[in-house]
Design an enzyme around this catalytic site. Structure first.
Site, PDB file in Angstrom:
ATOM      1  N   ASP A  12       0.779  -1.330   0.033  1.00 41.15           N
ATOM      2  CA  ASP A  12      -0.104  -0.145   0.020  1.00 41.15           C
ATOM      3  C   ASP A  12       0.852   1.250   0.086  1.00 41.15           C
ATOM      4  O   ASP A  12       1.806   1.474   0.798  1.00 41.15           O
ATOM      5  CB  ASP A  12      -0.888   0.295   1.308  1.00 41.15           C
ATOM      6  CG  ASP A  12      -2.059  -1.099   1.120  1.00 41.15           C
ATOM      7  OD1 ASP A  12      -1.982  -1.617   0.142  1.00 41.15           O
ATOM      8  OD2 ASP A  12      -2.975  -0.946   2.165  1.00 41.15           O
ATOM      9  N   ASP A 131     -14.058  -6.162  -4.191  1.00 44.45           N
ATOM     10  CA  ASP A 131     -14.247  -6.300  -2.857  1.00 44.45           C
ATOM     11  C   ASP A 131     -15.608  -6.863  -2.400  1.00 44.45           C
ATOM     12  O   ASP A 131     -16.503  -6.236  -2.889  1.00 44.45           O
ATOM     13  CB  ASP A 131     -14.019  -4.922  -2.197  1.00 44.45           C
ATOM     14  CG  ASP A 131     -12.746  -4.316  -2.126  1.00 44.45           C
ATOM     15  OD1 ASP A 131     -11.627  -4.842  -2.701  1.00 44.45           O
ATOM     16  OD2 ASP A 131     -12.455  -3.001  -2.402  1.00 44.45           O
TER      17      ASP A 131
END
Lengths: 253, 216
Positions: A12, A131
């Site tokens: 990330d 997701d």
């Protein structure tokens, strides 16, 4: 089968820096994406995924430079996700040295974007990130905005539609498992992986090496993605591969 | 100074190819160009390619790189990568059929989408994406020097070449049947996988290309 199952460390990146604490014993700068990418490459990572979590779109240019730097030093496939909303975003990332881009929210709001992207750049570089959260027995729903917003869209149907629109790969994250260290939602992974013709990457929930192997043996995934177990130095990619090999899975050693 | 030209027709992976070549260049100059005079002045050239064959061929033709690639390979080493390799054959099934360069005899076929793994019975995904072993069919070829027979290379493709002459095959992989992963003829060497994404084995292949003078 000789095609190896892939292990993909995920980083990330916020404004050019890797966040969520990466710890290697002898690393000079724990936030430098280039140094971390090199370390995973040395450990035998099969690919790398960078998720740009930079809040301001003004700072997105930083990610382009990160990709350029990494691509000049690390010669394995690179996927970049986060903030990919326009054809121009894809072009910039591919020109910088990314091999694939992951499209998430933009696909939900404008599925035609996936079609346009696959048409222009080829399906091989278009990953659709999904997701999903469980909403019933063997039923999962798509969420956007980091899992905060429900869409009412069924995850398996959505995956099939995205492949139909030209997605060359599906990056599937279980929002229920993400961050729990309880292992992948292998029922979800299996439901999607057996429903589509393209490779599926399992993501969300890895807490140990056995979880990675189970994503393949139980979830029937083609690749497994993990962040924290590698970042905190608990395990190396090499150890993960050894574990998978022990489970009878073909890996690149 | 040796010069290697990466033929630029706007197709995705050329920057990655150039970066990998630069990594192993050691004094050689790497240029990315579509200019005929620059390509013809180079010692060797790479024909890269990703994406759809129809678009690749159309762009190659528009820039005159189709004739140039053929002319180049008459006298100097030319390396084809992925779609660049496929384009060297006569015809591709992709996009409802595309005429290709015809430098090598044979055609480009689609992987069957209903393939299964003979061991597990599981469906095999298309594109064939990831690291697969490449077995040598011409183990003495200078392009394989320093690389292990059976080394893993990174692939991403839905089509594969079928040379009309099996003598052209320099390496093969299996998915689940054997398919051609590399071909070689005279000054041409071409690979279905992406050396620029295949870590040390891929870099070795590019290093070999910079030292190969063709005609093997």
């Amino acid at each position: 089968m000789t095609l190896a199952k892939r292990i993909i460390p995920c980083l990330d990146v916020d404004n050019g820096r890797v966040v969520k604490g990466v710890q290697f014993v002898d690393i000079r700068d724990a936030g430098d994406p280039v140094e971390i990418a090199r370390r995973y490459d040395e450990q035998g990572a099969d690919e790398l995924t960078f998720l740009d979590i930079t809040a301001s779109s003004d700072d997105r240019e930083t990610m382009v430079h990160v990709v350029e730097e990494v691509a000049g030093q690390v010669f394995i496939p690179l996927t970049v996700g986060g903030g990919i909303r326009k054809v121009e975003d894809i072009r910039r990332m591919l020109n910088a040295g990314a091999d694939k881009v992951a499209i998430n929210t933009a696909a939900v709001f404008n599925p035609e974007f996936v079609k346009e992207a696959a048409d222009k750049f080829g399906s091989q570089c278009i990953v659709v990130a999904i997701d999903a959260k469980q909403v019933g027995d063997d039923k999962w729903e798509i969420f956007t905005h980091g899992g905060r917003k429900p869409t009412g869209i069924d995850a398996v149907e959505w995956a099939i539609k995205m492949v139909d629109y030209g997605a060359g790969e599906i990056l599937l994250t279980s929002m229920d498992r993400d961050g729990t260290k309880n292992g992948f939602d292998n029922a979800l992974v299996s439901a999607v992986s057996t429903a589509v013709s393209v490779p599926v990457i399992a993501s969300g929930g890895v807490g140990n090496l056995q979880h990675l192997a189970e994503g393949i043996t139980k979830g029937h995934a083609d690749a497994v993605l993990a962040a924290s177990i590698f970042h905190f130095g608990e395990y190396t990619v090499g150890e993960a591969k050894a574990e998978m090999k022990k489970a009878g899975i073909e890996v690149r050693l | 100074m040796k010069t290697v030209a990466v033929m630029d027709y706007g197709m995705g992976n050329l920057h990655s190819v150039a970066k990998a070549l630069e990594k192993v260049a050691e004094g050689a100059k790497v240029i990315v160009t579509s200019k005929a005079e620059e390509i013809l002045a180079a010692d060797r050239a790479v024909l890269p390619g990703v994406g759809a064959m129809r678009d690749c061929m159309a762009e190659m033709k528009r820039l005159g790189l189709d004739q140039l690639a053929k002319e180049f390979a008459q006298s100097k080493p030319l390396l084809g990568v992925c779609v660049g390799m496929q384009a060297m054959f006569e015809f591709s099934e992709e996009n409802a059929g595309v005429e290709c360069l015809g430098m090598l005899p044979g055609k480009v076929l689609a992987f069957d989408k209903s393939m299964t793994d003979p061991d597990s019975g599981e469906r095999l995904k298309v594109p064939h994406m990831g690291w697969n072993r490449v077995h040598f069919a011409m183990e003495k070829h200078p392009m394989w020097q320093g690389i292990d027979d059976g080394a893993h290379f990174y692939f991403v493709h839905s089509y594969y070449v079928e040379p009309a002459d099996p003598e052209l095959i320099a390496g093969f992989s299996t998915y689940p049947h054997a398919f051609t992963a590399a071909v070689a003829k005279d000054n041409v060497f071409a690979v279905q996988f992406h050396p620029e994404k295949s870590q040390s084995a891929g870099l070795q292949l590019y290093a070999n290309f910079l030292n190969w003078d063709g005609n093997n």
